[in-house]
Design an enzyme around this catalytic site. Structure first.
Site, PDB file in Angstrom:
ATOM      1  N   PHE A 185       0.834  -1.201   0.000  1.00  0.00           N
ATOM      2  CA  PHE A 185       0.000   0.000   0.000  1.00  0.00           C
ATOM      3  C   PHE A 185       0.867   1.248   0.000  1.00  0.00           C
ATOM      4  CE2 PHE A 185       0.738  -0.852   4.481  1.00  0.00           C
ATOM      5  CZ  PHE A 185       0.914   0.403   5.049  1.00  0.00           C
ATOM      6  N   CYS A 186       0.239   2.343  -0.435  1.00  0.00           N
ATOM      7  CA  CYS A 186       0.903   3.647  -0.486  1.00  0.00           C
ATOM      8  C   CYS A 186      -0.191   4.704  -0.419  1.00  0.00           C
ATOM      9  CB  CYS A 186       1.754   3.780  -1.749  1.00  0.00           C
ATOM     10  SG  CYS A 186       0.808   3.602  -3.284  1.00  0.00           S
ATOM     11  N   THR A 187       0.124   5.927  -0.759  1.00  0.00           N
ATOM     12  CA  THR A 187      -0.843   7.015  -0.607  1.00  0.00           C
ATOM     13  C   THR A 187      -2.034   6.864  -1.551  1.00  0.00           C
ATOM     14  OG1 THR A 187       0.971   8.480  -0.013  1.00  0.00           O
ATOM     15  CG2 THR A 187      -1.131   9.518  -0.565  1.00  0.00           C
ATOM     16  N   CYS A 192       2.412   1.336  -4.717  1.00  0.00           N
ATOM     17  CA  CYS A 192       2.106  -0.043  -4.343  1.00  0.00           C
ATOM     18  C   CYS A 192       1.781  -0.894  -5.559  1.00  0.00           C
ATOM     19  CB  CYS A 192       1.003  -0.110  -3.295  1.00  0.00           C
ATOM     20  SG  CYS A 192      -0.502   0.815  -3.609  1.00  0.00           S
ATOM     21  N   ILE A 214      -4.138   4.346   0.301  1.00  0.00           N
ATOM     22  CA  ILE A 214      -4.689   4.736   1.596  1.00  0.00           C
ATOM     23  C   ILE A 214      -5.868   5.689   1.434  1.00  0.00           C
ATOM     24  CG2 ILE A 214      -4.184   5.929   3.765  1.00  0.00           C
ATOM     25  CD1 ILE A 214      -1.223   5.057   3.318  1.00  0.00           C
TER      26      ILE A 214
END
EC number: 1.14.-.-
Length: 299
Positions: A185-187, A192, A214
């Site tokens: 996951f990432c922003t 990701c 996210i």
């Protein structure tokens, strides 16, 4: 006036980015938009903001103008609102990669990595395993200073300073991932997705990316199984699980994230320094951003 903030990316093979650049820049300037659009052979990554009428016109342009040959016809956008314009200018840049890993550019035509949507992920985390009864490991692909602002509970965090370090830390820590379902996951999804593709390419099994990152998770299910806020690369600095800007600010001098309590310190001087960079201070450091980082540089 309310400002609409749009973010979007897509890994797709692009052959005409040199031709597109001046045309896209001209359209954005005509609409009065600000932000950054990155174009690379592997795809597009954009963060723009402006009045509702202008952002709606841009979405229609990028999805339907014949210039783009339908490559962005169903491009999904993530939207948030702010009370002011978070960007200072409009930039359209040509890059080798839309997110730098310093590995050969991915081949979008070979397909994207498997993904898991927010509601399914929450269900997995609620029950402690995926639908095949494998334990779920959350893998944070962001830089360390971003993780310090907030992350998923018990997420793996390898304290990388830049995304190009990701392949090496994964190779060094493969044992952490064996026999588990890995959710990177990432922003907003771009890092990701590339991380998941890389892990799949090097033979790591049961890898997923969090669809939309996210911010999409916040939009769909709120802050369940997540602690803290989410750093964003614009002048809002961080968003809470309700997608509202927090009181965090970014230090003008060192780019550290300065939370509200640290702003009460005598070592914090707006526009000059913070507890992380105050001359001669060895106290509690702030959450430092990558040197030279720019707003809208990555998601």
């Amino acid at each position: 006036m309310t400002t609409v903030n749009l973010a979007a990316y897509r890994f797709v093979s692009l052959d005409s980015i040199e031709q597109w650049r001046p045309l896209v820049a001209a359209r954005c300037n005509t609409l009065g938009l600000r932000g950054t659009i990155l174009l690379a052979p592997e795809g597009i990554n954009l963060f723009i903001a402006g009045p509702r009428e202008a952002t709606d016109a841009f979405v229609d342009y990028i999805r339907h103008d014949p210039l783009f040959e339908g490559k962005f016809a169903d491009l999904p956008f993530k939207e948030s609102l702010s009370d002011s314009q978070p960007f200072r200018r409009m930039l359209v840049r040509l890059k080798r990669e839309i997110i730098t890993m310093k590995k050969p550019a991915i081949k979008p035509e070979l397909g994207r990595a498997p993904s898991v949507d927010a509601r399914t992920l929450k269900a997995w985390l609620d029950q402690g395993h995926d639908d095949a009864s494998r334990p779920v490991v959350m893998l944070d692909t962001r830089n360390a200073f971003e993780v310090d602002v907030g992350t998923f509970d018990r997420a793996l965090d390898y304290r990388i300073d830049k995304f190009s370090e990701f392949p090496a830390v994964i190779e060094a820590n493969r044992a952490d991932l064996e026999g588990k379902t890995i959710v990177s996951f990432c922003t907003g999804g771009i890092r990701c997705e590339k991380a998941a593709i890389h892990m799949k390419d090097v033979g790591i099994e049961n890898v997923y990316q969090l669809e939309g990152g996210i911010l999409k998770y916040f939009e769909e299910v709120g802050g369940a199984h997540y602690h803290g806020d989410c750093f964003v690369f614009d002048y809002r600095t961080a968003l809470n699980p309700q997608l509202a800007p927090t009181a965090d600010v970014t230090c003008f001098a060192c780019r550290a994230v300065v939370p509200a309590d640290a702003q009460q310190s005598p070592l914090y001087v707006p526009g000059k320094c913070c507890p992380a960079c105050h001359p001669g201070d060895s106290g509690t450091p702030g959450r430092r951003a990558e040197p030279g980082a720019e707003p809208a540089r990555a998601v």
